[in-house]
Design a protein around this motif. Sequence first.
Motif, short mmCIF file in Angstrom:
data_model
loop_
_atom_site.label_atom_id
_atom_site.label_comp_id
_atom_site.label_asym_id
_atom_site.label_seq_id
_atom_site.Cartn_x
_atom_site.Cartn_y
_atom_site.Cartn_z
N TYR A 172 -15.47 6.73 5.25
CA TYR A 172 -16.66 6.70 4.41
C TYR A 172 -17.37 5.37 4.62
CZ TYR A 172 -13.90 10.29 2.12
OH TYR A 172 -13.14 11.40 1.87
N LEU A 173 -18.66 5.38 4.37
CA LEU A 173 -19.44 4.16 4.42
C LEU A 173 -19.29 3.41 3.10
CD1 LEU A 173 -22.72 5.58 6.02
CD2 LEU A 173 -20.91 4.28 7.18
N ASN A 174 -19.45 2.09 3.16
CA ASN A 174 -19.48 1.27 1.95
C ASN A 174 -18.24 1.43 1.08
OD1 ASN A 174 -22.22 0.31 2.51
ND2 ASN A 174 -22.87 2.39 1.99
N VAL A 175 -17.07 1.49 1.71
CA VAL A 175 -15.81 1.60 0.98
C VAL A 175 -15.14 0.24 0.92
CG1 VAL A 175 -13.47 2.55 1.07
CG2 VAL A 175 -15.42 4.02 1.50
N VAL A 176 -14.65 -0.12 -0.26
CA VAL A 176 -13.96 -1.38 -0.45
C VAL A 176 -12.56 -1.12 -0.99
CG1 VAL A 176 -16.07 -2.70 -0.84
CG2 VAL A 176 -14.88 -1.70 -2.78
N LYS A 177 -11.67 -2.04 -0.73
CA LYS A 177 -10.30 -1.97 -1.24
C LYS A 177 -10.23 -2.91 -2.44
CE LYS A 177 -5.56 -3.01 0.17
NZ LYS A 177 -4.73 -3.58 1.25
N PRO A 178 -10.29 -2.38 -3.68
CA PRO A 178 -10.41 -3.26 -4.85
C PRO A 178 -9.13 -4.02 -5.20
CG PRO A 178 -10.24 -0.97 -5.53
CD PRO A 178 -10.34 -0.97 -4.03
N PHE A 179 -7.96 -3.48 -4.83
CA PHE A 179 -6.70 -4.19 -5.08
C PHE A 179 -5.62 -3.60 -4.17
CE2 PHE A 179 -7.67 -1.12 -8.43
CZ PHE A 179 -6.62 -0.22 -8.33
N ASP A 180 -4.47 -4.25 -4.17
CA ASP A 180 -3.41 -3.89 -3.23
C ASP A 180 -2.87 -2.48 -3.47
OD1 ASP A 180 -3.59 -6.35 -2.04
OD2 ASP A 180 -1.94 -7.24 -3.19
N ALA A 181 -2.31 -1.93 -2.41
CA ALA A 181 -1.72 -0.60 -2.48
C ALA A 181 -0.46 -0.61 -3.35
CB ALA A 181 -1.38 -0.10 -1.08
N ILE A 182 -0.13 0.54 -3.89
CA ILE A 182 1.11 0.74 -4.67
C ILE A 182 2.16 1.31 -3.73
CG2 ILE A 182 2.17 2.08 -6.52
CD1 ILE A 182 -0.60 2.13 -7.86
N LYS A 183 3.38 0.77 -3.83
CA LYS A 183 4.47 1.29 -3.01
C LYS A 183 5.67 1.60 -3.90
CE LYS A 183 3.24 -0.65 1.46
NZ LYS A 183 3.73 -1.36 2.66
N ILE A 184 6.18 2.80 -3.75
CA ILE A 184 7.35 3.25 -4.51
C ILE A 184 8.43 3.67 -3.52
CG2 ILE A 184 8.26 4.98 -6.11
CD1 ILE A 184 6.43 3.16 -7.56
N LYS A 185 9.65 3.17 -3.72
CA LYS A 185 10.77 3.56 -2.87
C LYS A 185 11.90 4.12 -3.74
CE LYS A 185 10.12 0.42 1.05
NZ LYS A 185 10.75 -0.61 1.90
N TYR A 186 12.48 5.20 -3.26
CA TYR A 186 13.60 5.84 -3.95
C TYR A 186 14.58 6.30 -2.89
CZ TYR A 186 16.26 9.20 -6.77
OH TYR A 186 17.26 9.88 -7.41
N LYS A 187 15.85 5.93 -3.05
CA LYS A 187 16.87 6.32 -2.09
C LYS A 187 18.08 6.87 -2.84
CE LYS A 187 19.37 4.68 2.00
NZ LYS A 187 19.65 3.51 2.89
N ASP A 188 18.14 8.18 -2.97
CA ASP A 188 19.24 8.83 -3.68
C ASP A 188 19.00 10.33 -3.67
OD1 ASP A 188 21.60 9.11 -5.29
OD2 ASP A 188 21.21 7.13 -6.11
N VAL A 189 19.49 11.01 -4.69
CA VAL A 189 19.37 12.47 -4.78
C VAL A 189 18.18 12.85 -5.66
CG1 VAL A 189 20.52 14.59 -5.50
CG2 VAL A 189 21.84 12.77 -4.42
N LEU A 190 17.42 13.84 -5.23
CA LEU A 190 16.30 14.35 -6.02
C LEU A 190 15.93 15.73 -5.51
CD1 LEU A 190 12.83 12.90 -5.01
CD2 LEU A 190 14.80 12.99 -3.48
N ASP A 191 15.12 16.42 -6.31
CA ASP A 191 14.50 17.66 -5.86
C ASP A 191 13.08 17.28 -5.45
OD1 ASP A 191 13.12 20.11 -5.63
OD2 ASP A 191 14.51 21.09 -7.00
N PHE A 192 12.89 17.03 -4.15
CA PHE A 192 11.59 16.53 -3.71
C PHE A 192 10.49 17.56 -3.94
CE2 PHE A 192 8.26 15.92 -0.51
CZ PHE A 192 7.81 14.67 -0.90
N GLY A 193 10.80 18.84 -3.79
CA GLY A 193 9.80 19.87 -4.02
C GLY A 193 9.24 19.82 -5.43
N GLU A 194 10.12 19.57 -6.40
CA GLU A 194 9.66 19.48 -7.80
C GLU A 194 8.85 18.21 -8.02
OE1 GLU A 194 9.79 21.60 -10.25
OE2 GLU A 194 10.75 23.12 -9.02
N PHE A 195 9.27 17.11 -7.39
CA PHE A 195 8.49 15.88 -7.52
C PHE A 195 7.11 16.05 -6.91
CE2 PHE A 195 7.05 11.85 -5.64
CZ PHE A 195 6.94 11.08 -6.79
#
Length: 217
Positions: free
Chosen positions: A8-31
């Motif tokens: 896109y034109l005239n796009v700015v990054k107003p603040f830093d990206a969010i990063k989430i890490k998870y390493k274990d058991v989950l139902d990824f489809g439900e998440f």
Amino acid sequence: MPKTNLHYLNVVKPFDAIKIKYKDVLDFGEFYAAMYEWMKEHGWRDPEEGEDHFETYYGEKISQNGSKEIWIRWRLTKTPQDVGEVNVGQVNDGIPALRYHLDIDYHLLGLSGVEIVKEGKKIKAQKGEVEITIKPLMEKLYSSVFDKHEILKHFKPFFEKKVYKSVIDTRVKQLYQEMYELQNWMKQWLKLKRYLPYEETKGFHPSLAYPSFGKDE
């Protein structure tokens, strides 16, 4: 073929990206489904079709031991509520036309199926590492008014720094607040530690994350 990255034109990054890490058991489809519903409920849409087809890319690689490495890309957009639906380059009631964008990238490593016992019941889920990066962006639609005008284009820096500054600052704060809520919601679902006090989300999709193989916090 998957849709490519959107530019896109005239796009700015107003603040830093969010990063989430998870390493274990989950139902990824439900998440994944819960994330999809959260985005819909908060007004995010597909930028090309205006609907809720967020996924623009899916890639998968299967290792020799059967575990998967997966890449998923979402691209979303929405107009701030008090700006309203406006056309590119127009101003609505004296408020500059702005649009928010979210680039969401999922990267799953070593994902494999597992079966755990929870409250005496066998549950099928996945074990692996999930990394989610969310990059917020803000598109200044009003800029095209100045850019296309031979005289006005010379005054754009002045308007941005003086006339529009408070409005832009307010929109950035609104976007930041929503990203803060999203981050806390994700951590709540994944049962990750949150360092700041935050009210529990009511009515959110039940967590199907099982850190330490199903042991509750």
